[in-house]
Design an enzyme around this catalytic site. Structure first.
Site, PDB file in Angstrom:
ATOM      1  N   ASP A 247       0.831  -1.197   0.000  1.00  0.00           N
ATOM      2  CA  ASP A 247       0.000   0.000   0.000  1.00  0.00           C
ATOM      3  C   ASP A 247       0.871   1.254   0.000  1.00  0.00           C
ATOM      4  O   ASP A 247       1.991   1.238   0.519  1.00  0.00           O
ATOM      5  CB  ASP A 247      -0.916   0.017   1.230  1.00  0.00           C
TER       6      ASP A 247
ATOM      7  N   TYR B 110       6.980  -8.447   8.692  1.00  0.00           N
ATOM      8  CA  TYR B 110       6.566  -7.054   8.865  1.00  0.00           C
ATOM      9  C   TYR B 110       6.787  -6.612  10.304  1.00  0.00           C
ATOM     10  O   TYR B 110       6.785  -7.432  11.225  1.00  0.00           O
ATOM     11  CB  TYR B 110       5.068  -6.896   8.565  1.00  0.00           C
TER      12      TYR B 110
ATOM     13  N   ASP C 285      -6.666   0.819   8.843  1.00  0.00           N
ATOM     14  CA  ASP C 285      -5.382   1.453   9.135  1.00  0.00           C
ATOM     15  C   ASP C 285      -5.627   2.903   9.545  1.00  0.00           C
ATOM     16  O   ASP C 285      -6.776   3.335   9.677  1.00  0.00           O
ATOM     17  CB  ASP C 285      -4.416   1.357   7.941  1.00  0.00           C
TER      18      ASP C 285
ATOM     19  N   ARG D 279      -3.378  -5.292   8.404  1.00  0.00           N
ATOM     20  CA  ARG D 279      -4.443  -4.393   8.896  1.00  0.00           C
ATOM     21  C   ARG D 279      -5.521  -5.200   9.615  1.00  0.00           C
ATOM     22  O   ARG D 279      -5.975  -4.846  10.703  1.00  0.00           O
ATOM     23  CB  ARG D 279      -5.086  -3.637   7.727  1.00  0.00           C
TER      24      ARG D 279
END
Length: 303
Positions: free
Chosen positions: A38, A66, A80, A179
């Protein structure tokens, strides 16, 4: 120019933006990325160049790592920090480290996720975010993903306040929405939650230390040293067994023939035939002919 360029995607750009700019910088059209990040997310984005685009799917399928900040106290329409708030709990909260660890343990392993409405998953031929932008909500397919590890990076013993944040490290399979995972962590704790920020620190065998930024790529190209930064296709295939071909089967491999199943394919889903260390073909078990194997990818021009 064939190989993998480990790029550090910066915030504010789409993955396609990176590909578009690299085509111009490298003066080649055969450039592809290996999994969308994103715009608000930064991190490792391996870029395939030339014949390496043939194995982009292998890199896309590889596990990812991550680091995220989870915020407890409100949920948003995008899950988010970018989205509008849809639920908020302004109460003063107090959570122990053990409570957080218990929640993370429950979400480790194979879990189910429903993709967020603001995502690129297609339903009835349209991407979910296309429905979401029109204010529409559609039924979304639940998918199974694997969380290999879920580690709490923040070290406080007690977390308290109207909105609580903490950092986590996630190693997961492809298709995992971090998310959504943040929201699921909130659900385990009994509060609305969202992902406040996200960085991808590793993709397959590539990590942050391997990466260069777009600006650095431009500088390296100007210095005539870009080939020093482009990793060979073999690097991306290093998790599979390599078999140096013999003269007796070289012609068959180069012609992509179906062959008797190699013993290593009983334990591995792919094997790589090579010559002088250079990959020639990736072979897999034949899907319908037991005891045989077939080429899945061919790289004759690299031989």
């Amino acid at each position: 120019m064939n190989g993998i360029l480990p790029l550090w995607k910066e915030k504010g750009m789409t993955s396609h933006d990176c590909v578009f700019k690299l085509r111009r910088i490298l003066k080649t059209k055969k450039v592809g990325h290996t999994g969308t990040l994103d715009p608000q997310v930064e991190g490792v984005l391996p870029i395939c160049i030339g014949q390496a685009t043939r194995i982009a799917e292998y890199l896309t399928d590889a596990g990812k790592t991550y680091e995220a900040v989870v915020s407890i106290g409100r949920t948003t329409e995008t899950e988010d920090a970018e989205g509008e708030t849809i639920e908020q709990d302004s109460s003063y909260k107090k959570l122990t480290k053990q409570q957080l660890l218990d929640a993370l343990t429950k979400l480790t392993g194979e879990i189910e996720q429903t993709p967020p409405m603001f995502s690129a998953v297609k339903v009835n031929g349209k991407k979910l975010y296309e429905y979401a932008r029109k204010g529409e909500t559609v039924e979304r397919p639940t998918r199974k993903v694997t969380i290999y590890s879920l580690e709490l990076l923040s070290d406080e013993h007690v977390y308290e306040g109207h909105e609580i944040t903490f950092r986590i490290r996630i190693t997961c399979s492809k298709g995992t929405y971090i998310r959504t995972l943040a929201v699921q962590i909130g659900e385990q704790l009994g509060f609305p939650a969202h992902m406040a920020s996200l960085v991808r620190t590793a993709s397959g065998t590539f990590s942050e230390k391997d990466c260069v930024t777009l600006k650095q790529v431009e500088e390296i190209v100007q210095d005539g040293k870009i080939n020093e930064k482009i990793l060979p296709i073999e690097y991306a295939l290093s998790s599979y067994p390599f078999i140096e071909i013999t003269q007796s089967i070289e012609k068959q491999i180069l012609n992509g023939q179906i062959l008797p199943l190699h013993a290593l394919l009983k334990e591995n889903d792919k094997i790589v035939f090579s010559k002088g260390g250079k990959a020639l073909a990736v072979y897999v078990p034949h899907p319908s002919k037991e005891g045989l194997m077939k080429p899945e990818k061919m790289f004759p021009e690299l031989s």
